[in-house]
Motif scaffolding. Sequence first.
Motif, PDB file in Angstrom:
ATOM      1  N   ALA A 189     -26.591  66.529  33.684  1.00 17.74           N
ATOM      2  CA  ALA A 189     -27.780  66.667  32.687  1.00 17.74           C
ATOM      3  C   ALA A 189     -28.294  65.130  32.676  1.00 17.74           C
ATOM      4  O   ALA A 189     -29.700  65.038  32.717  1.00 17.74           O
ATOM      5  CB  ALA A 189     -27.365  66.954  31.412  1.00 17.74           C
ATOM      6  N   THR A 204     -24.137  78.509  25.742  1.00 19.59           N
ATOM      7  CA  THR A 204     -23.169  77.650  26.330  1.00 19.59           C
ATOM      8  C   THR A 204     -23.826  76.473  27.185  1.00 19.59           C
ATOM      9  O   THR A 204     -24.947  76.556  27.583  1.00 19.59           O
ATOM     10  CB  THR A 204     -22.141  78.084  27.233  1.00 19.59           C
ATOM     11  N   ILE A 205     -23.080  75.533  27.344  1.00 20.93           N
ATOM     12  CA  ILE A 205     -23.610  74.299  28.007  1.00 20.93           C
ATOM     13  C   ILE A 205     -23.970  74.814  29.480  1.00 20.93           C
ATOM     14  O   ILE A 205     -25.172  74.455  30.091  1.00 20.93           O
ATOM     15  CB  ILE A 205     -22.586  73.136  28.231  1.00 20.93           C
ATOM     16  N   GLN A 260     -30.451  68.154  24.838  1.00 25.76           N
ATOM     17  CA  GLN A 260     -29.746  68.865  24.201  1.00 25.76           C
ATOM     18  C   GLN A 260     -28.344  68.847  24.627  1.00 25.76           C
ATOM     19  O   GLN A 260     -27.364  68.548  23.749  1.00 25.76           O
ATOM     20  CB  GLN A 260     -30.131  70.266  23.970  1.00 25.76           C
ATOM     21  N   ILE A 261     -28.104  68.976  25.800  1.00 25.47           N
ATOM     22  CA  ILE A 261     -26.876  68.657  26.584  1.00 25.47           C
ATOM     23  C   ILE A 261     -26.250  67.410  26.337  1.00 25.47           C
ATOM     24  O   ILE A 261     -25.150  67.133  25.735  1.00 25.47           O
ATOM     25  CB  ILE A 261     -27.204  69.182  27.992  1.00 25.47           C
ATOM     26  N   TYR A 276     -32.041  69.195  28.462  1.00 24.82           N
ATOM     27  CA  TYR A 276     -31.067  68.162  29.162  1.00 24.82           C
ATOM     28  C   TYR A 276     -30.879  67.163  28.063  1.00 24.82           C
ATOM     29  O   TYR A 276     -29.555  66.941  27.830  1.00 24.82           O
ATOM     30  CB  TYR A 276     -31.899  67.298  30.228  1.00 24.82           C
ATOM     31  N   HIS A 297     -22.324  64.057  30.389  1.00 25.99           N
ATOM     32  CA  HIS A 297     -22.697  65.399  31.183  1.00 25.99           C
ATOM     33  C   HIS A 297     -23.637  64.673  32.312  1.00 25.99           C
ATOM     34  O   HIS A 297     -24.885  64.627  32.154  1.00 25.99           O
ATOM     35  CB  HIS A 297     -23.335  66.280  30.394  1.00 25.99           C
ATOM     36  N   LEU A 335     -27.727  74.341  30.646  1.00 22.34           N
ATOM     37  CA  LEU A 335     -28.241  73.662  31.920  1.00 22.34           C
ATOM     38  C   LEU A 335     -29.040  74.455  32.872  1.00 22.34           C
ATOM     39  O   LEU A 335     -29.829  74.128  33.720  1.00 22.34           O
ATOM     40  CB  LEU A 335     -26.890  73.247  32.723  1.00 22.34           C
ATOM     41  N   ALA A 372     -25.040  66.624  23.033  1.00 28.14           N
ATOM     42  CA  ALA A 372     -23.881  67.282  22.606  1.00 28.14           C
ATOM     43  C   ALA A 372     -22.827  66.512  23.440  1.00 28.14           C
ATOM     44  O   ALA A 372     -21.408  66.646  22.961  1.00 28.14           O
ATOM     45  CB  ALA A 372     -23.754  68.988  22.935  1.00 28.14           C
ATOM     46  N   HIS A 373     -22.671  66.465  24.613  1.00 28.19           N
ATOM     47  CA  HIS A 373     -21.885  65.639  25.892  1.00 28.19           C
ATOM     48  C   HIS A 373     -22.479  64.543  26.429  1.00 28.19           C
ATOM     49  O   HIS A 373     -23.181  64.609  27.474  1.00 28.19           O
ATOM     50  CB  HIS A 373     -21.522  66.767  26.863  1.00 28.19           C
TER      51      HIS A 373
END
Length: 106
Positions: free
Chosen positions: A40, A3-4, A29-30, A27, A37, A8, A33-34
Amino acid sequence: MATIPQVLDAAIRHHEMGHLDQAAALYEQIIAAHPTHAEALQLRGVIEHQRGNHRRAIEIITRAVNIKPREAGFWCNLAEAQRASRDLGAAETSLRRAIELSPNLA
C-alpha cells in the motif's frame, strides 16, 4: 467490513482505471490501519509520482523499500521517482539494486 486484501484489491482496480483520488484514499485507509503495509505504501508513492510529486513519492516508496528491501518492483518505482526528480545517481543505484534482486527484470 472489508478485509485489508479486499480494500487493496479495490484500490488497485481504481488505480488501474486512473481514479487516483479513490485509490489514494483506499491506500491511506490501509496505511492508517497497518503503517508497515509495504505494498500500500509503495502504490501510494506511485500515485504521488503520477501526480508529479516526485519528492513525496520518493519518501513514501523509500518507506516501502525499507520494509521489504527484496522487492525488485519497489526499487524500480523508487528509481523512476528519483529519475523524475533529476536524482540520476540515486536512480541508477536503485535500478542496479532491482537488477541484483531480479536479473531477468525487463
